[in-house]
Design an enzyme around this catalytic site. Sequence first.
Site: not given
Length: 487
Positions: A155, A253, A287, A468
Amino acid sequence: MAHSKALLVLENFIAGKFVPCSSYIDSYNPSTGDVYCRVPDSGKEEVEAAVRAAKDAFPVWSSKSPLERSRIMNKLADLIEHDLEEFAQAESKDQGKTITFARTVDIPRAVYNLRFFASSILHHTTECTEMASLGCVHYTSREPVGVAGLISPWNLPLYLLTWKIAPAIACGNTVVAKPSEMTSVTAWMMCKLLEKAGMPHGVVNVVFGTGAKAGEALVCHPDVPLISFTGSTLTAQRITEKSAPHCKKLSLELGGKNPAIVFDDANLSQCIPTTLRSSFANQGEICLCTSRIFVQRGIYNEFVKRFVAEAKKWKVGSPSDPTVDMGALISKEHLEKVRSYVKKAQAEGARILCGEGVDSLDLPAGNQKGYFMLPTIITEVKDESCCMQEEIFGPVTCVVAFDTEEEVVKRANGVKYGLAATVWSSNVGRVHRVARRLQSGLVWTNCWLVRDLNLPFGGMKASGIGREGAKDSYEFFTEVKTITIKH
């Protein structure tokens, strides 16, 4: 399938050299539906060679000072920035996103990722404590781990690849990266700049291919102690299983089913344009995108009316057209999956207010076979519907009414995911109270996607493991050691 000579053919990048592969996969231009690129279909053999190169490069790279590593990373950032337009064009063509989004978001952020970690690596400190009565001093040291396996999604291709490569190499690790086979072009272009940036051979290796073959070989490799993955929760389960026998460090993630909560004191003139972006930016393929919008009953009708009117103004078309708001979805299969959710909602009795199946999509002649879809808004949908529970990852959002704060917090938390949430209200006390109670790794209030890379990024529940960011990525990509000296 017969291929014309004009096809772009990518090669793996191992030990500082481009290496051809014995078999290839077709990669499609999402805006036309045509094959335009051939991507290596790597497997165990290619991954083995890349891991060996990364292992060989590790002693020299890990012994360089943070400043030396930082200089090389800054040089790479400068080189990508110099070619920003070329990278943006390639990202837009390969992924289907608008040229405007690639130009203003993807490539600048990829450059910034490198610069950010090149800087932050210079500013970490370690801990020290003293036990005077025992004559002991304790201190910690942090050391790179070894070869990091980095698996990035389709993405935000270069954006999320550099978000992993930058902290990994800044900390002194060497890497084997596996970008998505659907969006590999900008990673390959970056590899062409590594030599000029002064990157020693074998520090950054890129192996192209599918998750099932190349990704699995990387995850199962005994000499890759770290795996950082961004992608689906389903793939993450497989990565967890495959890496369990090796006790690997994992950073995952994953998906989201992100709520926006709009209270009746929200500033709608800010909320509506921002919620349109948070629902439909990058075709809804982020996301962090909003896919459940809870609106307090007193303003529900006004919100829906204004939200739908603005969504209908969004222009969908050729990604290379600078005036379009939304490009093409990544693949034919993904488009069909996203459309199937809209059909399921209709079958359950929900109302589709605009977009898929309601409005007609006018596309330029060259884009008739592309994977396009209009921004789609669904109402009168139940919380237990698949459209309110599962990540759709496309330009589809559901709008539902709520009455009380207590009720909406419970409903917002009523999914398996917990990545991001947005809260719209002008009541400061309420904003803090609701933010604390949401099961979400990130909560934006009266804004969306405003990021400080110093701070932790990641999700709760099925949205992932680990965080992160400046400190979190540093901790993930290093091993800490406590040393005690008696004097």
